[in-house]
Design a protein around this motif. Structure first.
Motif, PDB file in Angstrom:
ATOM      1  N   LEU A 180       0.828  -1.206   0.000  1.00  0.00           N
ATOM      2  CA  LEU A 180       0.000   0.000   0.000  1.00  0.00           C
ATOM      3  C   LEU A 180       0.863   1.257   0.000  1.00  0.00           C
ATOM      4  N   VAL A 181       1.852   1.310   0.891  1.00  0.00           N
ATOM      5  CA  VAL A 181       2.707   2.487   0.983  1.00  0.00           C
ATOM      6  C   VAL A 181       3.439   2.716  -0.340  1.00  0.00           C
ATOM      7  N   SER A 182       3.994   1.665  -0.919  1.00  0.00           N
ATOM      8  CA  SER A 182       4.727   1.806  -2.180  1.00  0.00           C
ATOM      9  C   SER A 182       3.816   2.284  -3.301  1.00  0.00           C
ATOM     10  N   ALA A 183       2.613   1.692  -3.401  1.00  0.00           N
ATOM     11  CA  ALA A 183       1.672   2.081  -4.456  1.00  0.00           C
ATOM     12  C   ALA A 183       1.213   3.522  -4.278  1.00  0.00           C
ATOM     13  N   ALA A 184       0.929   3.905  -3.036  1.00  0.00           N
ATOM     14  CA  ALA A 184       0.474   5.268  -2.763  1.00  0.00           C
ATOM     15  C   ALA A 184       1.576   6.290  -3.036  1.00  0.00           C
ATOM     16  N   LEU A 185       2.807   5.942  -2.702  1.00  0.00           N
ATOM     17  CA  LEU A 185       3.933   6.832  -2.990  1.00  0.00           C
ATOM     18  C   LEU A 185       4.096   7.020  -4.496  1.00  0.00           C
ATOM     19  N   LEU A 186       4.017   5.931  -5.254  1.00  0.00           N
ATOM     20  CA  LEU A 186       4.181   6.032  -6.702  1.00  0.00           C
ATOM     21  C   LEU A 186       3.047   6.836  -7.326  1.00  0.00           C
ATOM     22  N   ASN A 206      -0.806  15.161   0.654  1.00  0.00           N
ATOM     23  CA  ASN A 206      -1.930  14.868   1.545  1.00  0.00           C
ATOM     24  C   ASN A 206      -2.853  13.802   0.966  1.00  0.00           C
ATOM     25  N   ARG A 207      -2.874  13.673  -0.347  1.00  0.00           N
ATOM     26  CA  ARG A 207      -3.616  12.559  -0.938  1.00  0.00           C
ATOM     27  C   ARG A 207      -2.913  11.238  -0.604  1.00  0.00           C
ATOM     28  N   LEU A 208      -1.595  11.242  -0.606  1.00  0.00           N
ATOM     29  CA  LEU A 208      -0.819  10.075  -0.178  1.00  0.00           C
ATOM     30  C   LEU A 208      -1.226   9.657   1.224  1.00  0.00           C
ATOM     31  N   ILE A 209      -1.334  10.615   2.123  1.00  0.00           N
ATOM     32  CA  ILE A 209      -1.698  10.316   3.507  1.00  0.00           C
ATOM     33  C   ILE A 209      -3.111   9.763   3.594  1.00  0.00           C
ATOM     34  N   ALA A 210      -4.030  10.288   2.780  1.00  0.00           N
ATOM     35  CA  ALA A 210      -5.404   9.784   2.787  1.00  0.00           C
ATOM     36  C   ALA A 210      -5.452   8.328   2.333  1.00  0.00           C
ATOM     37  N   GLU A 267       2.980  24.735  -0.105  1.00  0.00           N
ATOM     38  CA  GLU A 267       1.835  25.115   0.725  1.00  0.00           C
ATOM     39  C   GLU A 267       1.307  23.945   1.543  1.00  0.00           C
ATOM     40  N   ILE A 268       2.168  22.971   1.815  1.00  0.00           N
ATOM     41  CA  ILE A 268       1.705  21.736   2.447  1.00  0.00           C
ATOM     42  C   ILE A 268       1.123  21.955   3.839  1.00  0.00           C
ATOM     43  N   ALA A 269       1.710  22.849   4.631  1.00  0.00           N
ATOM     44  CA  ALA A 269       1.228  23.056   6.003  1.00  0.00           C
ATOM     45  C   ALA A 269      -0.202  23.589   6.000  1.00  0.00           C
ATOM     46  N   SER A 270      -0.463  24.573   5.161  1.00  0.00           N
ATOM     47  CA  SER A 270      -1.808  25.131   5.070  1.00  0.00           C
ATOM     48  C   SER A 270      -2.795  24.099   4.552  1.00  0.00           C
ATOM     49  N   ASP A 271      -2.373  23.331   3.559  1.00  0.00           N
ATOM     50  CA  ASP A 271      -3.248  22.311   2.975  1.00  0.00           C
ATOM     51  C   ASP A 271      -3.547  21.216   3.995  1.00  0.00           C
ATOM     52  N   SER A 272      -2.547  20.821   4.775  1.00  0.00           N
ATOM     53  CA  SER A 272      -2.750  19.797   5.811  1.00  0.00           C
ATOM     54  C   SER A 272      -3.739  20.275   6.857  1.00  0.00           C
TER      55      SER A 272
END
Length: 303
Positions: A180-186, A206-210, A267-272
């Motif tokens: 899962l982690v590998s697929a989501a990262l790719l 953040n989509r990766l984290i979801a 803008e990752i902090a604001s998006d998170s």
């Protein structure tokens, strides 16, 4: 290109089977079709075919799995910088071009898994009734919430698919989590390469984290149902289980032609913050109000 042809053939066979296994959820009052689209290099979507029916289409660019394979091949087997003639430009890889060399099993498997994840995202749109909306008339905050929900459920369905495809028992949850982690990262790296900024999506990180949140929660739920001890206690991105996987991926990515995509969005902090304070609560509200055909994920996701 033999590996790319094999990947597309295998993805088609599995996704057609998954599509047909989903149809009974419409109770004879609808249909679901998978179509590989020519044209755009990397795109996917789900739509309702007729306003007064329950017939749906999932469309994925035929180039999407090929690009994912080209990216995986470049990431897990990067060209030696001492041989400039072997090095492709980033745009070459994102166009699906692959330099000579045998595709490693990990690259092939991860590209296939990322294709599944992309499909499960679109399947979530169908089964959660997102296709009933006029997307262009839907507020941006609601579009982000629905996309977040589709990412989360894609991760959970990926886990269920892997678990029920597993011929061995007990289930190897660590291997499924790593896949899962590998697929989501790719896949999230591909989003960085292709997705233009949009108010309908959160940033690829953040989509990766979801994706991972949905998948890891599914593992914890499966373990609870089977009274098994989960393979990890903490599943945030800084955990002892996930962090080494992410660091290894980034190390390979930075050594490849795709090194620019290793950076975190500015803008990752604001998006998170928006994910936690706005998107998640809104996704729960919409899920409660819209209804869903998303019942037991196990039925219809096994090979």
């Amino acid at each position: 290109m033999r590996a790319a042809e094999a990947l597309l053939e295998q993805a088609t066979a599995i996704l057609e089977r998954l599509t047909q296994a989903t149809v009974p959820r419409f109770n004879g009052r609808g249909s679901l079709t998978l179509r590989w689209a020519r044209g755009e290099t990397f795109n996917a979507g789900a739509l309702k075919l007729f306003a007064d029916g329950h017939d749906y289409l999932i469309e994925i660019s035929v180039g999407a799995p090929i690009v994912l394979l080209a990216m995986a091949h470049e990431i897990w087997h990067p060209a030696e910088r001492a041989h400039p003639s072997r090095v492709l430009a980033e745009q070459d890889v994102l166009s699906g071009h692959m330099r000579p060399g045998e595709v490693t099993p990990v690259a092939y498997r991860t590209a296939l898994d990322a294709t599944y994840l992309l499909y499960f995202h679109e399947l979530a749109h169908v089964l959660c009734n997102h296709c009933e909306l006029e997307w262009g008339e839907t507020a941006a905050v609601d579009r982000r919430a629905l996309e977040y929900q589709a990412d989360y459920l894609a991760g959970s369905t990926f886990v269920s698919h892997k678990a029920w495809s597993n011929k061995r028992r007990p289930t190897d949850w660590c291997s499924i989590a790593e896949a899962l982690v590998s697929a989501a990262l790719l896949l999230s790296t591909a989003f960085k390469g292709f997705a233009a900024p949009s108010d309908g999506y959160h940033l690829p990180t953040n989509r990766l984290i979801a994706f991972m949140d949905g998948g890891f929660q599914a593992i914890l739920d499966h373990c609870a149902l089977q009274t098994e001890a989960p393979p990890f206690a903490d599943v945030n991105t800084e955990s002892a289980f996930i962090r080494p996987l992410m660091l290894s991926f980034l190390e390979h990515l930075r050594a490849s032609a795709l090194e620019r995509l290793a950076g975190t969005e500015s803008e990752i902090a604001s998006d998170s913050n928006q994910v936690h304070t706005v998107t998640r609560p809104r996704a729960q509200e919409l899920s409660a109000s819209m209804g869903s055909l998303w019942t037991s994920l196990e039925s219809g996701v096994s090979n």
